[in-house]
Design an enzyme around this catalytic site. Structure first.
Site, PDB file in Angstrom:
ATOM      1  N   HIS A  47       0.847  -1.202   0.000  1.00 56.34           N
ATOM      2  CA  HIS A  47       0.000   0.000   0.000  1.00 56.34           C
ATOM      3  C   HIS A  47       0.881   1.250   0.000  1.00 56.34           C
ATOM      4  O   HIS A  47       2.092   1.161   0.211  1.00 56.34           O
ATOM      5  CB  HIS A  47      -0.918   0.013   1.222  1.00 56.34           C
ATOM      6  CG  HIS A  47      -0.166   0.215   2.504  1.00 56.34           C
ATOM      7  ND1 HIS A  47       0.492  -0.809   3.153  1.00 56.34           N
ATOM      8  CD2 HIS A  47       0.068   1.335   3.234  1.00 56.34           C
ATOM      9  CE1 HIS A  47       1.096  -0.331   4.230  1.00 56.34           C
ATOM     10  NE2 HIS A  47       0.863   0.974   4.304  1.00 56.34           N
ATOM     11  N   HIS A  70       5.237   6.755  -0.637  1.00 54.04           N
ATOM     12  CA  HIS A  70       6.116   5.638  -0.970  1.00 54.04           C
ATOM     13  C   HIS A  70       5.379   4.330  -0.738  1.00 54.04           C
ATOM     14  O   HIS A  70       4.363   4.295  -0.050  1.00 54.04           O
ATOM     15  CB  HIS A  70       7.388   5.672  -0.109  1.00 54.04           C
ATOM     16  CG  HIS A  70       7.098   5.453   1.340  1.00 54.04           C
ATOM     17  ND1 HIS A  70       6.632   6.464   2.170  1.00 54.04           N
ATOM     18  CD2 HIS A  70       7.153   4.330   2.107  1.00 54.04           C
ATOM     19  CE1 HIS A  70       6.443   5.982   3.377  1.00 54.04           C
ATOM     20  NE2 HIS A  70       6.748   4.688   3.363  1.00 54.04           N
TER      21      HIS A  70
END
Length: 170
Positions: free
Chosen positions: A38, A120
């Site tokens: 994720h 990120h």
């Protein structure tokens, strides 16, 4: 109390691309489980039921959800010992959306991290070094955002999606 965060979950193409990279990282760290991949939008921490309700109601009102990132850099973050995919540049809407989620958290009495937001996708934990890999950029595409819970299990941490929101205006 639940340990919660807002995140972008990947579509199938993104998941496949990230999984392929994770397999290449096994020698230098512990690859993140495929179902845990994720991009965190905002880590919330331990949240009580009332706060969760307030966060959910606030998040449901948000529009213009940024759902696409070009992740073109593999980074090694020394202190947390992680390898992650990060964008060289990213849409400023991510910062705006992060700010909106932070505002909702503040209104719910949730204290969040004040460090600058850096989107990120963590690909490996307990990393020892950054491998010399030639990477094709990953186009991270999501169809909305979610509220997820971090659960400790005997086999490690698992993430469970509690709520999902799609941008009906997109």
């Amino acid at each position: 109390m639940k340990r919660l965060f807002f995140a972008l979950w990947p579509d199938q193409n993104t998941l496949s691309a990230c999984t392929a990279i994770c397999k290449q990282l096994a020698d230098c760290g512990k690859p993140v489980a495929t179902n845990n991949l994720h991009v965190t939008l905002l880590f919330l921490g331990n949240i009580n039921a009332q706060q969760q309700t307030e966060l959910t109601l606030g998040a449901a009102k948000l529009r213009n959800i940024p759902t696409k990132l070009v992740l073109d850099r593999l980074e090694f973050w020394q202190k947390p010992k992680v390898l992650c995919l990060a964008p060289g540049v990213f849409d400023p809407n991510f910062l705006h959306f992060h700010t909106e989620l932070t505002r909702i958290a503040d209104q719910s009495g949730v204290i969040t991290d004040s460090r600058p937001y850096r989107p990120h996708a963590t690909l490996a934990k307990k990393a020892r070094y950054k491998p010399d890999l030639s990477l094709k950029p990953v186009i991270w595409q999501s169809n909305g955002f979610c509220l997820a819970e971090s659960l400790s299990t005997p086999s490690g941490v698992e993430y469970k999606i509690l709520e999902r929101w799609h941008d009906i205006d997109a």
